[in-house]
Every structure is written in C-alpha cells, then in structure tokens.
Design a protein around this motif. Structure first.
Motif, PDB file in Angstrom:
ATOM      1  N   MET A   1       0.831  -1.182   0.000  1.00  0.00           N
ATOM      2  CA  MET A   1       0.000   0.000   0.000  1.00  0.00           C
ATOM      3  C   MET A   1       0.874   1.245   0.000  1.00  0.00           C
ATOM      4  O   MET A   1       1.832   1.337   0.755  1.00  0.00           O
ATOM      5  CB  MET A   1      -0.907  -0.003   1.226  1.00  0.00           C
ATOM      6  N   ASP A   2       0.544   2.194  -0.848  1.00  0.00           N
ATOM      7  CA  ASP A   2       1.232   3.485  -0.864  1.00  0.00           C
ATOM      8  C   ASP A   2       0.519   4.390   0.127  1.00  0.00           C
ATOM      9  O   ASP A   2      -0.595   4.859  -0.135  1.00  0.00           O
ATOM     10  CB  ASP A   2       1.234   4.085  -2.269  1.00  0.00           C
ATOM     11  N   TRP A   3       1.137   4.656   1.262  1.00  0.00           N
ATOM     12  CA  TRP A   3       0.515   5.413   2.339  1.00  0.00           C
ATOM     13  C   TRP A   3       0.325   6.881   1.995  1.00  0.00           C
ATOM     14  O   TRP A   3      -0.361   7.596   2.724  1.00  0.00           O
ATOM     15  CB  TRP A   3       1.339   5.266   3.614  1.00  0.00           C
ATOM     16  N   ASN A   4       0.933   7.339   0.908  1.00  0.00           N
ATOM     17  CA  ASN A   4       0.809   8.739   0.502  1.00  0.00           C
ATOM     18  C   ASN A   4      -0.198   8.939  -0.630  1.00  0.00           C
ATOM     19  O   ASN A   4      -0.318  10.024  -1.163  1.00  0.00           O
ATOM     20  CB  ASN A   4       2.179   9.286   0.086  1.00  0.00           C
ATOM     21  N   ARG A   5      -0.905   7.886  -0.990  1.00  0.00           N
ATOM     22  CA  ARG A   5      -1.897   7.965  -2.062  1.00  0.00           C
ATOM     23  C   ARG A   5      -3.292   7.838  -1.450  1.00  0.00           C
ATOM     24  O   ARG A   5      -3.541   6.962  -0.635  1.00  0.00           O
ATOM     25  CB  ARG A   5      -1.660   6.861  -3.081  1.00  0.00           C
ATOM     26  N   TYR A   6      -4.185   8.718  -1.867  1.00  0.00           N
ATOM     27  CA  TYR A   6      -5.541   8.759  -1.317  1.00  0.00           C
ATOM     28  C   TYR A   6      -6.570   8.742  -2.435  1.00  0.00           C
ATOM     29  O   TYR A   6      -6.351   9.312  -3.503  1.00  0.00           O
ATOM     30  CB  TYR A   6      -5.755  10.044  -0.497  1.00  0.00           C
ATOM     31  N   ARG A   7      -7.697   8.112  -2.147  1.00  0.00           N
ATOM     32  CA  ARG A   7      -8.887   8.152  -3.005  1.00  0.00           C
ATOM     33  C   ARG A   7     -10.023   8.663  -2.130  1.00  0.00           C
ATOM     34  O   ARG A   7     -10.244   8.142  -1.044  1.00  0.00           O
ATOM     35  CB  ARG A   7      -9.271   6.770  -3.511  1.00  0.00           C
ATOM     36  N   PHE A   8     -10.715   9.666  -2.642  1.00  0.00           N
ATOM     37  CA  PHE A   8     -11.839  10.229  -1.899  1.00  0.00           C
ATOM     38  C   PHE A   8     -13.075  10.252  -2.794  1.00  0.00           C
ATOM     39  O   PHE A   8     -12.969  10.441  -4.002  1.00  0.00           O
ATOM     40  CB  PHE A   8     -11.541  11.672  -1.469  1.00  0.00           C
ATOM     41  N   ARG A   9     -14.219  10.096  -2.162  1.00  0.00           N
ATOM     42  CA  ARG A   9     -15.502  10.290  -2.853  1.00  0.00           C
ATOM     43  C   ARG A   9     -16.460  10.925  -1.852  1.00  0.00           C
ATOM     44  O   ARG A   9     -16.581  10.472  -0.725  1.00  0.00           O
ATOM     45  CB  ARG A   9     -16.087   8.991  -3.363  1.00  0.00           C
ATOM     46  N   SER A  10     -17.122  11.964  -2.300  1.00  0.00           N
ATOM     47  CA  SER A  10     -18.156  12.627  -1.506  1.00  0.00           C
ATOM     48  C   SER A  10     -19.358  12.835  -2.407  1.00  0.00           C
ATOM     49  O   SER A  10     -19.204  13.095  -3.603  1.00  0.00           O
ATOM     50  CB  SER A  10     -17.687  13.996  -1.002  1.00  0.00           C
ATOM     51  N   VAL A  11     -20.540  12.734  -1.822  1.00  0.00           N
ATOM     52  CA  VAL A  11     -21.769  12.983  -2.562  1.00  0.00           C
ATOM     53  C   VAL A  11     -22.539  14.069  -1.824  1.00  0.00           C
ATOM     54  O   VAL A  11     -22.787  13.947  -0.616  1.00  0.00           O
ATOM     55  CB  VAL A  11     -22.622  11.702  -2.697  1.00  0.00           C
ATOM     56  N   TRP A  12     -22.868  15.125  -2.565  1.00  0.00           N
ATOM     57  CA  TRP A  12     -23.596  16.254  -2.001  1.00  0.00           C
ATOM     58  C   TRP A  12     -24.955  16.345  -2.672  1.00  0.00           C
ATOM     59  O   TRP A  12     -25.050  16.421  -3.899  1.00  0.00           O
ATOM     60  CB  TRP A  12     -22.863  17.562  -2.251  1.00  0.00           C
ATOM     61  N   ASP A  13     -26.026  16.377  -1.897  1.00  0.00           N
ATOM     62  CA  ASP A  13     -27.359  16.659  -2.429  1.00  0.00           C
ATOM     63  C   ASP A  13     -27.611  18.145  -2.225  1.00  0.00           C
ATOM     64  O   ASP A  13     -27.518  18.653  -1.098  1.00  0.00           O
ATOM     65  CB  ASP A  13     -28.409  15.808  -1.714  1.00  0.00           C
ATOM     66  N   LEU A  14     -27.890  18.829  -3.322  1.00  0.00           N
ATOM     67  CA  LEU A  14     -27.986  20.285  -3.302  1.00  0.00           C
ATOM     68  C   LEU A  14     -29.347  20.759  -3.804  1.00  0.00           C
ATOM     69  O   LEU A  14     -29.917  20.151  -4.720  1.00  0.00           O
ATOM     70  CB  LEU A  14     -26.858  20.877  -4.160  1.00  0.00           C
ATOM     71  N   PRO A  15     -29.860  21.875  -3.260  1.00  0.00           N
ATOM     72  CA  PRO A  15     -31.205  22.349  -3.558  1.00  0.00           C
ATOM     73  C   PRO A  15     -31.291  23.289  -4.762  1.00  0.00           C
ATOM     74  O   PRO A  15     -31.989  24.293  -4.717  1.00  0.00           O
ATOM     75  CB  PRO A  15     -31.576  23.091  -2.276  1.00  0.00           C
ATOM     76  N   ALA A  16     -30.584  22.962  -5.821  1.00  0.00           N
ATOM     77  CA  ALA A  16     -30.604  23.806  -7.022  1.00  0.00           C
ATOM     78  C   ALA A  16     -30.446  22.898  -8.236  1.00  0.00           C
ATOM     79  O   ALA A  16     -29.896  21.800  -8.123  1.00  0.00           O
ATOM     80  CB  ALA A  16     -29.464  24.828  -6.974  1.00  0.00           C
ATOM     81  N   PRO A  17     -30.922  23.353  -9.396  1.00  0.00           N
ATOM     82  CA  PRO A  17     -30.776  22.527 -10.596  1.00  0.00           C
ATOM     83  C   PRO A  17     -29.307  22.381 -11.010  1.00  0.00           C
ATOM     84  O   PRO A  17     -28.471  23.232 -10.677  1.00  0.00           O
ATOM     85  CB  PRO A  17     -31.574  23.283 -11.660  1.00  0.00           C
ATOM     86  N   PRO A  18     -28.996  21.312 -11.740  1.00  0.00           N
ATOM     87  CA  PRO A  18     -27.600  21.062 -12.139  1.00  0.00           C
ATOM     88  C   PRO A  18     -26.936  22.236 -12.856  1.00  0.00           C
ATOM     89  O   PRO A  18     -25.746  22.477 -12.635  1.00  0.00           O
ATOM     90  CB  PRO A  18     -27.705  19.840 -13.058  1.00  0.00           C
ATOM     91  N   THR A  19     -27.675  22.974 -13.663  1.00  0.00           N
ATOM     92  CA  THR A  19     -27.048  24.100 -14.376  1.00  0.00           C
ATOM     93  C   THR A  19     -26.544  25.151 -13.397  1.00  0.00           C
ATOM     94  O   THR A  19     -25.456  25.703 -13.573  1.00  0.00           O
ATOM     95  CB  THR A  19     -28.016  24.733 -15.394  1.00  0.00           C
ATOM     96  N   ASP A  20     -27.316  25.432 -12.334  1.00  0.00           N
ATOM     97  CA  ASP A  20     -26.887  26.425 -11.336  1.00  0.00           C
ATOM     98  C   ASP A  20     -25.687  25.921 -10.536  1.00  0.00           C
ATOM     99  O   ASP A  20     -24.765  26.673 -10.235  1.00  0.00           O
ATOM    100  CB  ASP A  20     -28.032  26.749 -10.375  1.00  0.00           C
ATOM    101  N   VAL A  21     -25.714  24.640 -10.173  1.00  0.00           N
ATOM    102  CA  VAL A  21     -24.598  24.057  -9.427  1.00  0.00           C
ATOM    103  C   VAL A  21     -23.338  24.068 -10.292  1.00  0.00           C
ATOM    104  O   VAL A  21     -22.254  24.426  -9.826  1.00  0.00           O
ATOM    105  CB  VAL A  21     -24.935  22.631  -8.941  1.00  0.00           C
TER     106      VAL A  21
END
Length: 155
Positions: A1-21
């Motif tokens: 394992m490379d201890w200096n390598r990271y993978r991140f995933r976040s999911v945000w639900d937002l109250p605006a249409p995709p074009t505004d986001v």
C-alpha cells in the motif's frame, strides 16, 4: 500500500438545478466565498490556477489546478493537480428531483514533506480532515446556492 496515495468520494445533495450548481462549481475563484477551507484561488489563465487550502489541521496545501474536462451538458468538471498534491479531482452532476446530486471524486498523492513523514500514523487523521473539509464545503455551497436563488427570485 502506498501510504501517501488517497482516493476520496463525496456525494452532495444540493437544492438547485444542475445548471446552477455547475455554474457555481466552474467558478473556482469564488470558492473562498462559500468554502471556508479554500483559502485562496489565484487564476493563472482561463484554464488553470493556484489553490491554497487549509482545514482543521495546522498546515496549508497549495497546488496548481489545470482544467482537464469542462462539459456543461454532461455535468462534468475535472482538473489535474500538481504541487503539494498530485492527481486529479472531478465533479459529476446529475439531476435529483428539483435539485442536484454532486459527486466529487479525487485521487491524490501527497508530496508535502511534512505529510509524507507522518503518512502511516497520520493517515486516519488526514482522512478525517478531508471529510470535515468536504462537509463544510457542502454546507457552504448549499447556503450560497440558496442565497443566489432567493436573490434571483427577488429580482
């Protein structure tokens, strides 16, 4: 394992249409207005800039972000990163009812010497630090979008 390598995933639900986001996310120089941990964004040209971030831990991370993909129709924004961290980050936006589901994916390798030195014992703390930063970003973007929507409705 490379201890200096990271993978991140976040999911945000937002109250605006995709074009505004999408419009909000493509304006990286505005991030410090709504994302407290993004301390500074300096545009280098129309496709790149220098970003300085700092979350709960007492260190700054500075990197150059270079546009890789800007696809408003597909809802995708992606950059490559080089500097204290190397890798890439991507936003993928999809409609979710009247709002947007924004997925953030990132793969990064840490170059900053202090973080590399503490890679093994610090890894859980570094991951928690990133999680806190993303939570604050989601709250900030929600508030920013709601304020913009209220302003546009008032006009």
């Amino acid at each position: 394992m490379d201890w200096n390598r990271y993978r991140f995933r976040s999911v945000w639900d937002l109250p605006a249409p995709p074009t505004d986001v999408y419009v909000a996310l493509e304006q990286a120089e505005e991030y410090p207005r709504w994302w407290p941990q993004v301390r500074e964004v300096t545009r280098l040209d129309g496709h790149s800039g220098v970003i300085r971030i700092r979350s709960a831990l007492p260190y700054d991370i500075t990197f150059t972000g270079q546009e890789v993909c800007r696809d408003p129709e597909g809802g995708v924004l992606q950059i490559s990163m080089s500097g204290d961290i190397d890798g890439w980050a991507r936003w993928t936006l999809t409609a979710d009812g009247t709002g947007t589901r924004a997925r953030y994916d990132q793969v990064a390798e840490v170059n900053k010497p202090l973080l590399r030195r503490f890679a093994v014992p610090g890894r859980p703390v570094f991951r928690a630090n990133h999680t806190l930063m993303m939570r604050a970003g989601r709250r900030g973007l929600r508030a920013y979008l709601e304020a913009r929507g209220a302003h546009q409705n008032a006009v």
